[in-house]
Design a protein around this motif. Structure first.
Motif, PDB file in Angstrom:
ATOM      1  N   ARG A 177       0.837  -1.215   0.000  1.00  0.00           N
ATOM      2  CA  ARG A 177       0.000   0.000   0.000  1.00  0.00           C
ATOM      3  C   ARG A 177       0.867   1.259   0.000  1.00  0.00           C
ATOM      4  O   ARG A 177       0.506   2.272  -0.611  1.00  0.00           O
ATOM      5  CB  ARG A 177      -0.935  -0.026   1.207  1.00  0.00           C
ATOM      6  CG  ARG A 177      -1.974  -1.134   1.061  1.00  0.00           C
ATOM      7  CD  ARG A 177      -2.713  -1.358   2.351  1.00  0.00           C
ATOM      8  NE  ARG A 177      -3.711  -0.320   2.603  1.00  0.00           N
ATOM      9  CZ  ARG A 177      -4.370  -0.210   3.751  1.00  0.00           C
ATOM     10  NH1 ARG A 177      -4.119  -1.041   4.743  1.00  0.00           N
ATOM     11  NH2 ARG A 177      -5.274   0.743   3.916  1.00  0.00           N
ATOM     12  N   ALA A 199       1.916   1.731  -3.529  1.00  0.00           N
ATOM     13  CA  ALA A 199       0.849   2.340  -4.348  1.00  0.00           C
ATOM     14  C   ALA A 199       0.780   3.851  -4.097  1.00  0.00           C
ATOM     15  O   ALA A 199       0.587   4.637  -5.038  1.00  0.00           O
ATOM     16  CB  ALA A 199      -0.486   1.677  -4.025  1.00  0.00           C
ATOM     17  N   LEU A 200       0.990   4.249  -2.851  1.00  0.00           N
ATOM     18  CA  LEU A 200       0.949   5.671  -2.489  1.00  0.00           C
ATOM     19  C   LEU A 200       2.012   6.466  -3.249  1.00  0.00           C
ATOM     20  O   LEU A 200       1.846   7.655  -3.529  1.00  0.00           O
ATOM     21  CB  LEU A 200       1.177   5.793  -0.980  1.00  0.00           C
ATOM     22  CG  LEU A 200       0.915   7.110  -0.302  1.00  0.00           C
ATOM     23  CD1 LEU A 200      -0.595   7.352  -0.174  1.00  0.00           C
ATOM     24  CD2 LEU A 200       1.538   7.135   1.093  1.00  0.00           C
ATOM     25  N   LEU A 208      -3.524   4.397   6.563  1.00  0.00           N
ATOM     26  CA  LEU A 208      -3.754   4.299   5.116  1.00  0.00           C
ATOM     27  C   LEU A 208      -5.228   4.031   4.806  1.00  0.00           C
ATOM     28  O   LEU A 208      -5.740   4.495   3.782  1.00  0.00           O
ATOM     29  CB  LEU A 208      -2.851   3.222   4.497  1.00  0.00           C
ATOM     30  CG  LEU A 208      -1.355   3.589   4.460  1.00  0.00           C
ATOM     31  CD1 LEU A 208      -0.509   2.397   3.994  1.00  0.00           C
ATOM     32  CD2 LEU A 208      -1.090   4.800   3.559  1.00  0.00           C
ATOM     33  N   ASP A 209      -5.921   3.317   5.724  1.00  0.00           N
ATOM     34  CA  ASP A 209      -7.377   3.146   5.529  1.00  0.00           C
ATOM     35  C   ASP A 209      -8.041   4.519   5.422  1.00  0.00           C
ATOM     36  O   ASP A 209      -8.863   4.773   4.542  1.00  0.00           O
ATOM     37  CB  ASP A 209      -8.010   2.407   6.720  1.00  0.00           C
ATOM     38  CG  ASP A 209      -7.637   0.935   6.764  1.00  0.00           C
ATOM     39  OD1 ASP A 209      -7.146   0.397   5.753  1.00  0.00           O
ATOM     40  OD2 ASP A 209      -7.827   0.326   7.838  1.00  0.00           O
ATOM     41  N   GLU A 230      -6.570   6.583   2.253  1.00  0.00           N
ATOM     42  CA  GLU A 230      -7.043   6.047   0.962  1.00  0.00           C
ATOM     43  C   GLU A 230      -8.532   6.347   0.782  1.00  0.00           C
ATOM     44  O   GLU A 230      -8.987   6.587  -0.335  1.00  0.00           O
ATOM     45  CB  GLU A 230      -6.815   4.538   0.901  1.00  0.00           C
ATOM     46  CG  GLU A 230      -5.349   4.147   0.748  1.00  0.00           C
ATOM     47  CD  GLU A 230      -5.103   2.657   1.011  1.00  0.00           C
ATOM     48  OE1 GLU A 230      -6.074   1.917   1.308  1.00  0.00           O
ATOM     49  OE2 GLU A 230      -3.923   2.242   0.949  1.00  0.00           O
ATOM     50  N   ARG A 231      -9.274   6.305   1.907  1.00  0.00           N
ATOM     51  CA  ARG A 231     -10.717   6.574   1.808  1.00  0.00           C
ATOM     52  C   ARG A 231     -10.955   8.007   1.337  1.00  0.00           C
ATOM     53  O   ARG A 231     -11.827   8.268   0.511  1.00  0.00           O
ATOM     54  CB  ARG A 231     -11.362   6.338   3.179  1.00  0.00           C
ATOM     55  CG  ARG A 231     -12.852   6.109   3.118  1.00  0.00           C
ATOM     56  CD  ARG A 231     -13.409   5.553   4.417  1.00  0.00           C
ATOM     57  NE  ARG A 231     -13.332   6.512   5.521  1.00  0.00           N
ATOM     58  CZ  ARG A 231     -12.757   6.250   6.691  1.00  0.00           C
ATOM     59  NH1 ARG A 231     -12.198   5.072   6.905  1.00  0.00           N
ATOM     60  NH2 ARG A 231     -12.748   7.156   7.649  1.00  0.00           N
ATOM     61  N   GLY A 283      -8.485  10.064  -0.107  1.00  0.00           N
ATOM     62  CA  GLY A 283      -7.711  10.321  -1.332  1.00  0.00           C
ATOM     63  C   GLY A 283      -6.739  11.467  -1.103  1.00  0.00           C
ATOM     64  O   GLY A 283      -7.164  12.553  -0.666  1.00  0.00           O
TER      65      GLY A 283
END
Ligand SMILES: Cc1ncc(COP(=O)(O)O)c(C=O)c1O
Length: 384
Positions: free
Chosen positions: A66, A69-70, A281-282, A285-286, A288
């Motif tokens: 993750r 991906a960031l 990150l939850d 990511e939620r 953005g």
């Protein structure tokens, strides 16, 4: 209110906002409830199950993916380290500097970046501090200072002391064209500005996780461009090896290093913080990162409007293209103002050129209004 996400629900994750006006996320972000709960769950697992280490290690790899991906990187390009300083020191020691080589840095950049390279003086490496051109650092800032012995450029993406946002991509292109390594301190941008390691052109990028990534101190992330096997770690542990010995006996003929960024990892991980990062990150990511950035720029525009009305000068750049979304240094003397703001339950940081206000993903326009009102009261008192 935010045009970009439900900031009120995010704010509920940060109970500290009910006790004080927290405008200091560039120093450290307060702990969100969901992240605190992830830490508690981790400690309960250790407490009640004596640590399901294989499960924890599987989660480390999930978080690594993750983080990759960031940064638009691959998981094999990501290592977990301690903080930004460790990342910068890994970079300074991995780049194969020879006696007489030089490295270019921005004058006044964060000392944790600068000292990693100044420490190379004892190996005969010269550090050249380059002055900014106006309010930015870009390829043109460094190009005139490159000579045949320039081996690397190292700079912050966003400056902590005035909120400049440097044009790292243009520096990356220059470095690629000249065969120079680029090291980026992204401490003030991770979680705040969308980052693309390929676009930036970094050889190595490092960041702690205790600001925009919302995790308590003690965890850092390191990106190292793939295919750069000549970049070697200064330290070695079993975790650095391509084939760690199954019998735990070190041998002269088993020292081949991993070819991924994991070769820079030393021993056991900071497992509590990696669990915290998973929860953070939850949240991120939620929402953005692009939405966080857009919201913080809106708050910045709004703050600048208030400052203009109050007659308070902004120390760093005003233009969105040159400034960070979240760091604003006000030309108010630290002495006097720092105490006044603390008495008013406002958390900010005195900086070298004034008072630094910095926003986090939970701040609102109302926070900015309240801050402006508090500043106005003192200015009115001083003028009357
Ligand atoms: C640009 C920058 N680099 C590095 C750091 C901190 O370094 P470390 O993560 O090693 O504590 C900070 C802030 O504390 C910073 O603003």
């Amino acid at each position: 209110m935010s045009r970009h996400y439900d900031v009120e629900s995010v704010r509920r994750e940060f109970p500290v906002t009910r006790r004080m006006l927290y405008l200091d996320s560039a120093h450290q972000t307060p702990l969100a409830t969901s992240i605190k709960e992830a830490l508690v769950r981790f400690y309960e697992e250790g407490n009640e199950l004596a640590g399901p280490k294989p499960v924890w290690l599987r989660r480390v790899e999930e978080v690594r993916a993750r983080v990759a991906a960031l940064l638009n990187a691959s998981p094999s390009e990501i290592a977990f380290v301690k903080n930004t300083s460790e990342g910068m020191n890994i970079a300074a020691n991995a780049i194969p500097f020879q006696r007489g080589d030089n490295v270019l840095l921005v004058e006044g950049d964060h000392p944790n970046n600068a000292y990693a390279f100044l420490n190379l003086k004892r190996r005969g490496v010269e550090v050249r501090f380059i002055a900014l051109r106006g309010d930015t650092a870009d390829a043109g800032t460094f190009e005139p200072h490159i000579d045949g012995r320039t081996r690397a450029i190292s700079l912050s993406h966003v400056t902590f002391h005035a909120g400049h946002r440097f044009d790292v991509s243009s520096v990356g292109k220059l470095c690629a064209a000249r065969g120079i390594d680029l090291v980026v301190d992204a401490m003030q941008s991770t979680g705040v500005i969308p980052l693309d390691s390929r676009e930036l052109g970094a050889t190595i990028l490092g960041s702690g996780c205790h600001k925009g990534l919302l995790v308590p101190q003690g965890l850092g992330i390191l990106y190292c461009q793939s295919g750069r096997d000549e970049l070697l770690p200064a330290y070695m542990a079993m975790s650095s090896l391509a084939n760690p010995p199954q019998d735990y006996i070190a041998r002269h003929d088993n020292m081949a290093l991993r070819d991924d960024a994991g070769r820079f990892e030393i021993g056991n991980f900071n497992l509590p913080d990696i669990h915290a990062l998973s929860a953070s990150l939850d949240l991120i990511e939620r929402i953005g990162v692009a939405n966080i950035e857009a919201h913080l720029y809106d708050l910045g525009d709004y703050l600048i409007g208030h400052l203009d009305e109050l007659g308070v000068r902004l120390v760093g750049p005003r233009d969105r293209s040159l400034r960070s979304p979240h760091i604003y240094v006000l030309d108010l003397p630290g002495e006097g103002w720092a105490e006044y703001l603390a008495e008013e339950q406002v958390r900010v940081s005195p900086e070298r050129d004034g008072i630094r206000v910095s926003f986090g993903l939970f701040n609102t326009h109302q926070d900015v209004d309240e801050f402006a009102a508090i500043v106005r009261r003192r200015l009115a008192g001083a003028r009357s």
